[in-house]
Design a protein around this motif. Sequence first.
Motif, PDB file in Angstrom:
ATOM      1  N   ARG A  22     -12.693  27.252  -4.653  1.00 35.42           N
ATOM      2  CA  ARG A  22     -13.390  27.635  -5.325  1.00 35.42           C
ATOM      3  C   ARG A  22     -14.059  28.174  -4.001  1.00 35.42           C
ATOM      4  O   ARG A  22     -14.690  27.441  -3.367  1.00 35.42           O
ATOM      5  N   GLU A  24     -17.407  30.204  -3.766  1.00 35.23           N
ATOM      6  CA  GLU A  24     -18.946  30.151  -3.954  1.00 35.23           C
ATOM      7  C   GLU A  24     -19.601  31.491  -3.600  1.00 35.23           C
ATOM      8  O   GLU A  24     -20.901  31.865  -4.130  1.00 35.23           O
ATOM      9  N   LYS A  29     -15.096  35.316 -10.786  1.00 31.52           N
ATOM     10  CA  LYS A  29     -14.162  34.030 -11.400  1.00 31.52           C
ATOM     11  C   LYS A  29     -13.537  33.711 -10.068  1.00 31.52           C
ATOM     12  O   LYS A  29     -12.792  32.368 -10.223  1.00 31.52           O
ATOM     13  N   ASN A  32     -15.604  29.933 -10.048  1.00 31.74           N
ATOM     14  CA  ASN A  32     -14.482  29.223 -10.238  1.00 31.74           C
ATOM     15  C   ASN A  32     -13.319  28.011  -9.992  1.00 31.74           C
ATOM     16  O   ASN A  32     -12.902  28.949  -9.043  1.00 31.74           O
ATOM     17  N   HIS A  34     -11.102  26.650  -9.873  1.00 34.58           N
ATOM     18  CA  HIS A  34      -9.234  27.465  -9.841  1.00 34.58           C
ATOM     19  C   HIS A  34      -8.410  26.714  -8.983  1.00 34.58           C
ATOM     20  O   HIS A  34      -8.571  25.937  -7.746  1.00 34.58           O
ATOM     21  N   SER A  82     -22.396  23.013  -4.925  1.00 36.69           N
ATOM     22  CA  SER A  82     -21.972  21.720  -5.991  1.00 36.69           C
ATOM     23  C   SER A  82     -22.068  20.989  -5.583  1.00 36.69           C
ATOM     24  O   SER A  82     -20.775  19.769  -7.054  1.00 36.69           O
TER      25      SER A  82
END
Length: 139
Positions: A22, A24, A29, A32, A34, A82
Amino acid sequence: MPQDVGAAVIVTKDFHFYAAHRNEEIGGKCANIHGHRYGISVSVDAEKKSSVSMLFSDLEAAVEPLLNLVDHCLILNVSDPSVPALVASGACGKVYWIKGPASAENVALSFLSDLMARGLNVVSLTLKETDTSSVTVTP
């Protein structure tokens, strides 16, 4: 017998691996988590010693430790906000940590650094994030 004209020999081999990431920093999109089927093309300067400068299998053996680290892993920025939640959730079983957001450019630069630290004389590394999007980095 071919003439030796003092030409440089660049040996290139293509690989692929699967990973999630990801970014950030950019939002949207791409913020996220992925995944992609990444392609990586590694080109090395090989000293001409005989009719074969470097066996493709030798280049493959040199790149394989990196591929083992990144295949089916999560590529994350060590400073991604995160990360504490992901680690606490158990979602970080296999992570390749990089410095900075996990953009294609930063991932490619991290791979280049990793391979050069392993003693490969890399002249370029191309990372394909999709079939139509790639970034090339050089030392």
